[in-house]
Design a protein around this motif. Structure first.
Motif, short mmCIF file in Angstrom:
data_model
loop_
_atom_site.label_atom_id
_atom_site.label_comp_id
_atom_site.label_asym_id
_atom_site.label_seq_id
_atom_site.Cartn_x
_atom_site.Cartn_y
_atom_site.Cartn_z
N SER A 147 0.82 -1.22 0.00
CA SER A 147 0.00 0.00 0.00
C SER A 147 0.85 1.26 0.00
CB SER A 147 -0.94 0.01 1.22
OG SER A 147 -0.19 -0.05 2.42
N ASN A 148 2.03 1.20 0.62
CA ASN A 148 2.92 2.36 0.61
C ASN A 148 3.46 2.63 -0.79
OD1 ASN A 148 2.75 2.95 3.42
ND2 ASN A 148 4.15 1.27 3.84
N ILE A 149 3.78 1.57 -1.50
CA ILE A 149 4.29 1.72 -2.87
C ILE A 149 3.19 2.29 -3.78
CG2 ILE A 149 5.37 0.55 -4.82
CD1 ILE A 149 7.01 0.54 -2.20
N SER A 150 1.99 1.77 -3.66
CA SER A 150 0.91 2.24 -4.53
C SER A 150 0.55 3.69 -4.23
CB SER A 150 -0.32 1.33 -4.38
OG SER A 150 -0.80 1.32 -3.05
N THR A 151 0.64 4.11 -2.96
CA THR A 151 0.38 5.51 -2.62
C THR A 151 1.41 6.43 -3.28
OG1 THR A 151 -0.64 4.91 -0.51
CG2 THR A 151 0.17 7.17 -0.73
N TYR A 152 2.67 6.04 -3.21
CA TYR A 152 3.75 6.82 -3.84
C TYR A 152 3.52 6.92 -5.35
CZ TYR A 152 8.51 8.01 -5.39
OH TYR A 152 9.61 8.61 -5.98
N ASP A 153 3.27 5.78 -5.98
CA ASP A 153 3.08 5.78 -7.43
C ASP A 153 1.88 6.60 -7.85
OD1 ASP A 153 5.28 4.16 -7.59
OD2 ASP A 153 4.17 2.31 -7.92
N SER A 154 0.81 6.48 -7.10
CA SER A 154 -0.42 7.21 -7.43
C SER A 154 -0.22 8.71 -7.29
CB SER A 154 -1.56 6.73 -6.54
OG SER A 154 -2.74 7.47 -6.78
N HIS A 155 0.43 9.12 -6.21
CA HIS A 155 0.63 10.56 -5.98
C HIS A 155 1.43 11.20 -7.11
CE1 HIS A 155 1.17 14.25 -3.62
NE2 HIS A 155 2.44 14.24 -4.06
N TYR A 156 2.44 10.49 -7.58
CA TYR A 156 3.30 11.05 -8.62
C TYR A 156 2.90 10.61 -10.03
CZ TYR A 156 6.36 12.88 -4.99
OH TYR A 156 6.86 13.59 -3.92
N GLY A 157 1.80 9.90 -10.16
CA GLY A 157 1.29 9.52 -11.47
C GLY A 157 2.25 8.69 -12.28
N LEU A 158 2.90 7.73 -11.64
CA LEU A 158 3.94 6.96 -12.32
C LEU A 158 3.40 5.79 -13.12
CD1 LEU A 158 6.61 6.91 -9.46
CD2 LEU A 158 6.44 8.49 -11.39
N GLY A 159 2.30 5.21 -12.70
CA GLY A 159 1.73 4.08 -13.41
C GLY A 159 2.62 2.85 -13.41
N SER A 160 3.37 2.67 -12.33
CA SER A 160 4.33 1.56 -12.25
C SER A 160 3.61 0.23 -12.01
CB SER A 160 5.33 1.80 -11.12
OG SER A 160 6.06 2.99 -11.33
N PRO A 161 4.13 -0.85 -12.58
CA PRO A 161 3.54 -2.16 -12.31
C PRO A 161 3.75 -2.56 -10.86
CG PRO A 161 5.58 -2.39 -13.55
CD PRO A 161 5.27 -0.93 -13.52
N THR A 162 2.85 -3.38 -10.35
CA THR A 162 2.99 -3.88 -8.98
C THR A 162 4.25 -4.72 -8.86
OG1 THR A 162 0.58 -3.94 -8.75
CG2 THR A 162 1.87 -5.26 -7.19
N PRO A 163 5.05 -4.49 -7.82
CA PRO A 163 6.28 -5.28 -7.67
C PRO A 163 5.99 -6.77 -7.57
CG PRO A 163 6.31 -3.40 -6.18
CD PRO A 163 4.92 -3.47 -6.76
N THR A 164 6.92 -7.57 -8.07
CA THR A 164 6.84 -9.02 -7.96
C THR A 164 7.69 -9.46 -6.78
OG1 THR A 164 6.58 -9.28 -10.35
CG2 THR A 164 7.35 -11.20 -9.12
N ASN A 165 7.12 -10.27 -5.89
CA ASN A 165 7.84 -10.72 -4.70
C ASN A 165 8.39 -12.13 -4.91
OD1 ASN A 165 7.07 -8.34 -3.34
ND2 ASN A 165 5.13 -9.28 -2.73
N VAL A 166 9.65 -12.33 -4.54
CA VAL A 166 10.28 -13.64 -4.60
C VAL A 166 10.85 -13.93 -3.22
CG1 VAL A 166 12.01 -15.09 -5.72
CG2 VAL A 166 10.90 -13.25 -7.02
N TYR A 167 10.25 -14.90 -2.52
CA TYR A 167 10.65 -15.21 -1.15
C TYR A 167 11.68 -16.33 -1.14
CZ TYR A 167 6.45 -12.50 -0.13
OH TYR A 167 5.51 -11.51 -0.07
N VAL A 168 12.69 -16.18 -0.30
CA VAL A 168 13.82 -17.11 -0.24
C VAL A 168 13.95 -17.66 1.18
CG1 VAL A 168 16.31 -17.36 -0.58
CG2 VAL A 168 14.99 -15.83 -2.06
N ASP A 169 14.30 -18.93 1.29
CA ASP A 169 14.54 -19.59 2.57
C ASP A 169 13.36 -19.47 3.54
OD1 ASP A 169 16.99 -20.34 1.63
OD2 ASP A 169 18.17 -18.99 2.89
#
Length: 731
Positions: free
Chosen positions: A258-280
């Motif tokens: 939600s913090n990432i989407s708030t940043y992107d929305s405020h600045y109108g970046l239209g960035s794709p949602t990050p992909t998470n890769v969990y290890v160990d």
């Protein structure tokens, strides 16, 4: 008549990369010959408060690292794949090819697996390159298998953990096979910068400004301000936004989407949602390092908003670190990697750095760029009184990123100095490795300096990192301003993603291991000035100088110029269509004095043949006592210019035995001769061969100004100042 007393220059020998081998010596244990990995007690045991002997029945896991095959040939291949004259140039390996050519043999893997199984461990997996074997077991099995005693400790943060009290031992038959054992301790030992708000500036530092620089909601530079400062805007205008590119961030903590989407929305970046890769088995929960993870993602989105950010998250342990890096290499999807977690080279064991170097070698062979923060404690990476650099920025296959204090001029680049705050002992990391030799690519003006000792020098490049001129981000549910080199590293990773998109559009290959290319752009003549040379300030020890220095590396990026230089294309966008226009006439002085104007207190002709940088002529100022010499040219910078870049070369030769008494200034003056700005000041102690200087004069568009060089000498021991190849290119 003044005479030129030229300095003798030396040719630095090219030093090959110095890699670790499995350190230690053969010892006898339980009547059989064993080999010790590393020397002495691990850092986790040395600095922790002993609590008790660990529960031998406690379940845990290990990662056992194996030495690569043909490591010398691998180094040669990596060098060739980054050499434009080699038939291997940009012919990067796949993960399968890497395993086939350099991975440990199946026979070696089976031999190690058999040993581990006999010790009671259960094999969980083998990495795709055969270099890492993960097993599960109990602490008692770890003690018995590796001849160690494992205790519980408590550190000064109040964290409890277990750690081996001595370096592990392996049977001598594995001395050339096993390189490292990670998992013998589980202390969260890798750090991220703990800088969230601007500190009070040391008013003695050059460039001190209001700590609320930038127009973000809570202050801090916005995506547009960052792109303007580092000349990313023309790329964005031409459609280069990271589309089709993947950027990995190596994380040892989680974040909230939600913090990432708030940043992107405020600045109108239209960035794709990050992909998470969990290890160990890491679950992605956001902990104390949440701000670090969110900073990394948001800065990449600011620079390359349409790139797909892949967030690799693992536990904050040596095993988690190695396994997370290895997963990035195994996936081989992201061609640009940002790293903001590290540990002082003095605290990282040789075995750990061996394992890291194995992974970084694979990343380099596969054409994956790695940008790592150089640390936030200036030249004292551990935060103590010992000079040290940060791992992994110290690794020659990694681009170490230092920190600056960035000031804008309006909405464009203004100036930069080294980030350092003596009151709280923070600043951009940099200095000399005690482990790695200086790699052959590390060359150019200033690289060989008074501090050089044949070892790897850090950082390689820099970008804004001072919290007083920090980044606007949204984290933990609020807007804030964050600084640190962990902001500079993802900025560079974002620029690498833009380069790869640009390269693909122009039929070129990916950047790959960045340093050979970045240094080549620095130490050879390029079409466009690619870097801002930082010449003011220090990182609590190492001073900024012209050319390379261990406070800022080779400088900060002019992204549009750098990417066009790398890919050999003029590009387009942002009003920069086609080739730039040269405003300076006779910048190499090959046609004599005109149209330069000059004056000399000694009555000398300043354009002569004493010491040219190129061609047969240069401007020769001073070289006699009580002198003031001046040479300038009047130029007009079009009001339509989107960029105006001044470059020139200087050479200093002196008879002074102490410094500084004689000075050379580069100035912008109005048509009446009044100084508008002093761009450069060098003195009689600045002699280091020919040095290139680059300055952004876009703020003077629409004006007629004088580009002036003024030299002064005192009453004794004269100094010669030479200026040549002056260029002012506008778009």
């Amino acid at each position: 008549m003044k005479k030129s007393k030229l300095l003798m220059t030396t040719v630095a020998s090219v030093l090959s990369l110095s890699l670790f081998t499995a350190g230690g010596s053969a010892t006898h244990a339980a009547g059989s010959k064993h080999f010790q990995l590393g020397k002495g007690a691990p850092y986790s045991a040395k600095h922790g408060k002993f609590l008790n002997h660990s529960d031998r029945n406690k379940k845990t896991s290990l990662t056992v690292a194996l030495n690569l095959r043909n490591s010398d040939q691998l180094d040669q291949f990596i060098a060739s794949v980054n050499d434009p004259t080699s038939p291997n140039y940009k012919h990067f390996l796949t993960t399968e090819e890497f395993k086939a050519q350099y991975g440990p043999t199946d026979e070696s893997v089976e031999k190690v697996k058999s040993f581990l199984k006999k010790q009671g461990f259960k094999v969980q997996g083998v990495s795709s390159n055969n270099a890492f074997i993960t097993v599960s077991g109990k602490i008692g099995q770890m003690e018995d298998a590796f001849g160690v005693k494992i205790n519980d400790y408590k550190n000064d943060k109040g964290q409890t953990y277990f750690s081996n009290e001595d370096a592990p031992e392996i049977p001598a038959e594995f001395a050339g096979i096993i390189a490292d054992v990670e998992g013998l301790n589980n202390e969260p030992q890798f750090t991220h910068p703990n800088i969230r708000k601007p500190f009070k500036l040391d008013t003695h530092k050059t460039g001190a400004v209001d700590p609320h620089a930038g127009s973000g909601p809570a202050g801090g530079y916005t995506p547009d301000e960052l792109k303007n400062a580092y000349n990313v805007t023309p790329l964005a205008s031409a459609g280069y936004d990271g589309s089709g590119q993947k950027v990995a961030v190596m994380e040892l903590d989680g974040y909230k989407a939600s913090n990432i989407s708030t940043y992107d929305s405020h600045y109108g970046l239209g960035s794709p949602t990050p992909t998470n890769v969990y290890v160990d088995g890491y679950n992605g929960a956001a902990g104390q390092g949440q701000v670090e993870v969110e900073l990394d993602i948001e800065v990449i989105n600011a620079i390359a908003p349409k790139a797909q950010v892949m967030v690799y998250e693992g536990p904050n342990t040596g095993q988690g670190l190695i396994d997370t890096y290895q997963k990035i290499a195994t996936d081989n999807q992201a061609k640009s990697v940002s790293v903001s977690w590290g540990i002082s080279e003095l605290q990282a064991g040789s075995s750990l750095m061996n394992s890291l170097h194995t992974v970084f070698s694979q990343l380099a062979a596969q054409g994956q760029s790695v940008f790592a923060a150089s640390g936030d404690n200036g030249a004292y990476d551990a935060g103590d009184s010992k000079l040290a650099v940060d791992s992994p920025a110290n690794d020659p296959y990694v681009t170490g990123v230092g920190g600056t204090h960035l000031t804008l001029s309006g909405s464009s680049y203004g100036s930069e100095s080294i980030w350092a705050n003596s009151s709280n002992k923070t600043g951009g990391g940099g200095g000399l490795s005690t482990v790695y030799s200086m790699p052959s690519y590390q060359s150019g003006p200033g690289v060989q300096n008074s501090y050089s000792n044949g070892k790897r020098q850090v950082p390689d490049v820099s970008a804004d990192a001072d919290p007083a001129t920090g980044y606007s981000i949204y984290s933990s549910g609020s807007w804030t301003v964050v600084g640190g080199t962990s902001a500079a590293a993802p900025l560079w990773a974002g620029i690498a993603a833009l380069n790869n998109q640009y390269a693909a559009a122009n039929g070129k290959g990916n950047l790959g291991q960045a340093n050979p290319t970045l240094y080549r752009m620095f130490n050879t003549t390029q079409t466009y000035p690619a870097y801002h040379d930082i010449t003011s300030g220090n990182n609590l020890y190492y001073p900024a100088t012209s050319g390379y220095d261990m406070a800022s590396g080779i400088g900060t990026p002019n992204a549009y110029n750098l990417i066009r230089d790398i890919n050999g294309s003029s590009g387009s966008g942002g009003g920069g269509t086609g080739n730039p226009t040269e405003v300076i006439t006779n910048g190499g002085f090959e046609s004599g004095q005109a149209p330069w104007s000059e004056s000399s207190s000694g009555g000398y002709q300043l354009v002569d043949t004493s010491k040219p940088h190129a061609g047969s002529y240069s401007a020769y100022l001073n070289g006699y006592n009580n002198s003031t010499d001046l040479i300038y040219q009047t130029v007009s910078i079009p009001s339509s210019a989107t960029s105006a870049t001044l470059t020139f070369w200087t050479y200093v030769n002196t008879t002074e035995t102490s410094h500084a008494y004689d000075y050379l200034y580069a100035q912008v003056r109005n048509t009446s001769g009044s100084t508008l700005a002093t761009l450069m000041t060098v003195n009689d102690g600045s002699g280091s061969g020919w040095v290139k200087h680059t300055y952004d004069l876009t703020s003077y568009k629409g004006q007629t100004v004088q580009i002036a060089f003024k030299g002064t000498n005192d009453s004794s021991n004269p100094t010669d100042f030479f200026v040549d190849d002056v260029s002012l290119q506008v778009q």
